[in-house]
Design an enzyme around this catalytic site. Structure first.
Site, short mmCIF file in Angstrom:
data_model
loop_
_atom_site.label_atom_id
_atom_site.label_comp_id
_atom_site.label_asym_id
_atom_site.label_seq_id
_atom_site.Cartn_x
_atom_site.Cartn_y
_atom_site.Cartn_z
N ASP A 57 22.43 76.50 58.41
CA ASP A 57 21.60 77.71 58.49
C ASP A 57 20.94 77.80 59.87
O ASP A 57 19.93 77.17 60.13
CB ASP A 57 20.53 77.66 57.38
CG ASP A 57 19.66 78.91 57.36
OD1 ASP A 57 20.00 79.88 58.08
OD2 ASP A 57 18.65 78.93 56.62
N LYS B 137 23.14 76.56 46.05
CA LYS B 137 23.18 77.26 47.35
C LYS B 137 24.09 76.47 48.28
O LYS B 137 23.94 75.27 48.45
CB LYS B 137 21.76 77.36 47.94
CG LYS B 137 21.73 77.94 49.36
CD LYS B 137 20.30 78.19 49.87
CE LYS B 137 20.29 78.50 51.36
NZ LYS B 137 18.92 78.73 51.90
N ASP C 72 17.51 85.26 58.18
CA ASP C 72 17.23 83.86 57.84
C ASP C 72 16.89 83.70 56.35
O ASP C 72 16.84 82.58 55.85
CB ASP C 72 16.08 83.34 58.71
CG ASP C 72 16.00 81.82 58.70
OD1 ASP C 72 16.96 81.19 58.21
OD2 ASP C 72 14.99 81.28 59.18
N GLU D 33 18.85 84.15 54.00
CA GLU D 33 20.25 84.35 53.61
C GLU D 33 20.58 83.73 52.25
O GLU D 33 21.48 84.20 51.56
CB GLU D 33 21.18 83.75 54.69
CG GLU D 33 21.42 82.23 54.60
CD GLU D 33 20.17 81.38 54.74
OE1 GLU D 33 19.19 81.86 55.34
OE2 GLU D 33 20.14 80.24 54.23
N ASP E 109 21.35 72.66 54.14
CA ASP E 109 21.17 73.90 53.38
C ASP E 109 22.25 74.10 52.31
O ASP E 109 22.27 75.12 51.62
CB ASP E 109 21.10 75.09 54.34
CG ASP E 109 20.12 76.15 53.87
OD1 ASP E 109 19.29 75.84 52.99
OD2 ASP E 109 20.19 77.29 54.38
N ARG F 286 19.02 83.61 49.33
CA ARG F 286 18.87 84.47 48.16
C ARG F 286 19.96 85.54 48.11
O ARG F 286 20.35 86.00 47.05
CB ARG F 286 17.46 85.09 48.13
CG ARG F 286 17.17 86.06 49.23
CD ARG F 286 15.68 86.31 49.41
NE ARG F 286 15.02 85.21 50.10
CZ ARG F 286 13.72 85.13 50.32
NH1 ARG F 286 12.92 86.08 49.88
NH2 ARG F 286 13.21 84.11 50.96
N LYS G 205 16.57 80.57 64.12
CA LYS G 205 15.46 79.62 63.93
C LYS G 205 15.06 79.03 65.28
O LYS G 205 15.86 79.01 66.21
CB LYS G 205 15.92 78.48 63.01
CG LYS G 205 16.06 78.88 61.55
CD LYS G 205 16.43 77.67 60.71
CE LYS G 205 16.65 78.06 59.26
NZ LYS G 205 15.41 78.49 58.56
N1 BES Z 1 17.20 77.30 54.37
C1 BES Z 1 15.95 77.92 54.60
C2 BES Z 1 14.82 77.25 53.81
C3 BES Z 1 14.48 75.84 54.21
C4 BES Z 1 13.45 75.60 55.10
C5 BES Z 1 15.16 74.78 53.67
C6 BES Z 1 13.13 74.31 55.45
C7 BES Z 1 14.85 73.49 54.01
C8 BES Z 1 13.84 73.24 54.89
C9 BES Z 1 16.01 79.38 54.20
O1 BES Z 1 17.23 80.00 54.34
C10 BES Z 1 15.05 80.11 55.07
O2 BES Z 1 15.24 80.11 56.25
N2 BES Z 1 14.03 80.70 54.46
C11 BES Z 1 13.01 81.40 55.17
C12 BES Z 1 12.72 82.66 54.42
C13 BES Z 1 11.88 83.64 55.17
C14 BES Z 1 12.64 84.21 56.34
C15 BES Z 1 11.46 84.74 54.22
C16 BES Z 1 11.78 80.51 55.23
O3 BES Z 1 11.50 79.81 54.25
O4 BES Z 1 11.11 80.51 56.26
ZN ZN Z 2 18.89 78.71 54.21
ZN ZN Z 3 17.56 80.75 56.34
#
Ligand code: BES
Ligand code: ZN
Ligand code: ZN
Length: 503
Positions: free
Chosen positions: A278, A273, A355, A357, A296, A359, A285
């Site tokens: 992000d 990834k 967020d 993003e 990220d 996947r 966020k």
């Molecule tokens: N990059 C984040 C996941 C992440 C969170 C990585 C904390 C490292 C530390 C990812 O893109 C994300 O924001 N995922 C969301 C998904 C949700 C919106 C379904 C999450 O995990 O909250």
């Molecule tokens: Zn992310």
């Molecule tokens: Zn994200």
């Protein structure tokens, strides 16, 4: 840091510190230590001073426990440090790597050289080569600090020389070779840390693409193709581009490829990834930890780090390294919730939350891996906050549709001292990713088991080919230093993958 060899025993080697080791012996009544032979031989010369000091200080030999002693009798090294390894019954090679990492992290500026004899007892519990590799990795990984933007390092943790006392001349080659392995295992891990720790406005998609190009230039067995926006549009990488839309920085799709001279019928793809920052996009966020989102692209950093040394591992099959690199930003041209993107394999994705993003970009990277003929795929992604809730900062989540691949990855991770734990691709949860208007939605309609539903989403893009997904959101970046890593990027996954390339 230089590793040197000496035919002398440690007390005859001129250095700032000798390192000796002890196990922890725990009985019901008594928590104490068991000295190893390297300890005993120095103790004899010092007429029992080491033992007296350990007893006085109630040293117990727990992993990472340290006791520094100034020798009363004249020997060449000016200090002795006794280092605990934990119990003998539970000893694994990683304990040695970690205890040396802890020792290295505590190094004072005035200490510049160290010497040690390979602890004999440990080579019986594993073998000489692994023990030597652990020593090398402990010293190099433990010495890391990201100090590029500081006037001065907080502390100089790097020994200018580490002298290994070689008792048996015939073992020198084995030790030397293992130290060379530790050198490229550690240096590549440190490259991944540097890339993650770099500020996001510097570590752009173009910056990552340049690093990939440099890696390819320095090795005739590696090629690198960078696919730019125009071509990505022509190819139909609509999922990746939907996330890249908001940014001024142009997206880059990085395709590294390693081809050995002779190869067996197999093509491995490692996919990382590559979200260089992000922000969450329109689903922005909250501010608290947003700066950490420079991490990220940790999956991408692992791919680049592995390729930087892949020629030293010499896997007997071709390997692709794939990264869809873009930040996830906010602007007037952002993708908004409700938009539908079409992935490279033709599937449509309803973006319900900008967020989620990772996947979406990974959908295109995985589809590309399949189109390029990958027979096996391993992806690494800082994909979900949920995996951190489930497994914390020490353990990565592993998901796979293939038992044999799972077993190989687990064994590679065990030897690398990186913890991974398998989580299920529970079919019953698949319907949570359903969309009313597209083939799939990018967030589930249920907030539980978020790392499983994210992995199930990725599975839709691998056409049932053997695939494993490592969710490294918790392990790639730490806000508290660990035994072998300082705060920030850890390089988690590099050493597992390097081991994996040999299996
Ligand atoms: N990059 C984040 C996941 C992440 C969170 C990585 C904390 C490292 C530390 C990812 O893109 C994300 O924001 N995922 C969301 C998904 C949700 C919106 C379904 C999450 O995990 O909250
Ligand atoms: Zn992310
Ligand atoms: Zn994200």
């Amino acid at each position: 840091m230089k590793f040197e060899f000496s035919a002398n025993t440690p007390e005859m080697i001129s250095s700032d510190v000798i390192l000796v080791f002890a196990f922890n012996t725990k009985t019901e009544k008594n928590d104490s230590y068991e000295p190893l032979t390297s300890f005993l031989s120095i103790d004899k010369i010092l007429e029992g001073q080491l033992k007296r000091a350990c007893d006085l200080e109630k040293f117990t030999g727990k992993r990472g426990e340290m006791l520094a002693i100034i020798p009363e009798k004249k020997i060449l090294p000016s200090r002795i440090v006794v280092l605990g390894l934990g119990t003998k019954a539970e000893f694994i090679a990683d304990d040695l790597r970690r205890s040396i990492g802890i020792f290295t992290k505590s190094k004072k500026d005035k200490i510049d050289s160290a010497c040690l004899a390979i602890p004999r007892e440990l080579t019986k519990l594993t073998n000489l080569s692994i023990i030597s590799q652990m020593i090398g990795e402990g010293f190099i990984l433990g010495s890391y600090e990201f100090s590029k933007y500081k006037k001065k390092k907080t502390r100089d943790r790097e020994f200018s020389s580490v002298i290994i006392s070689i008792e048996r001349a015939e073992e020198k080659n084995t030790i030397q070779e293992a130290l060379e392995v530790s050198d490229f295992y550690s240096k590549s891990t440190l490259l991944a840390r540097d890339l993650v720790n770099e500020q996001p406005s510097v570590a752009t998609p173009t910056f990552l693409a340049n690093i990939a190009n440099d890696i390819a230039k320095s090795n005739p067995k590696i090629t690198c193709k960078i696919i730019n926006k125009k071509e990505l549009e022509k190819m139909g990488m609509g999922a990746f581009l939907s996330i890249a839309k908001a940014a001024d920085e142009p997206p880059k799709f990085i395709h590294l490829e390693y081809v050995p001279d002779k190869n067996i019928k197999k093509k491995l793809a490692i996919v990382g990834k590559g979200i260089t920052f992000d922000s969450g996009g329109i689903n922005v966020k909250t501010g608290d930890h947003m700066a950490e989102m420079k991490s990220d692209m940790a999956g991408a950093a692992v791919v680049l780090a592995v390729f930087s040394v892949i020629a030293e591992v010499r896997p007997p099959f071709p390997v692709m390294g794939l990264i869809a690199a873009t930040p996830n930003l906010i602007s007037a041209s952002s993708t908004v919730p409700g938009d539908i993107a079409k992935a490279y394999n033709g599937k449509t994705i309803e973006i319900l939350n900008t967020d989620a993003e990772g996947r979406v970009t990974m959908a295109d990277s995985l589809s590309y891996a399949i189109k390029q003929g990958a027979t096996e795929i391993v992806d690494l992604a800082t994909l979900t906050g949920s995996v951190m809730v489930a497994l914390g900062n020490d353990i990565a989540g592993l998901f796979s549709n293939n038992r044999e691949l799972t077993d190989r990855l687990k064994s590679a991770a065990r030897d690398a001292g990186e913890k991974i734990w398998e989580l299920p691709l529970e079919k019953e949860y698949k319907e949570q990713n359903k969309s009313e208007v597209a083939d799939i939605a990018n967030i589930p309609n249920n907030r539980y088991a978020g790392s499983i539903t994210a992995a199930l989403f990725l599975e839709e893009f691998v056409e049932n080919k053997p695939w494993a997904h490592l969710d490294i959101a918790g392990t790639a970046f730490v806000s508290k230093s660990t035994d072998i890593s300082s705060k920030g990027g850890t390089g988690f996954g590099v050493r597992t993958l390097l081991n994996f390339l040999k299996l």
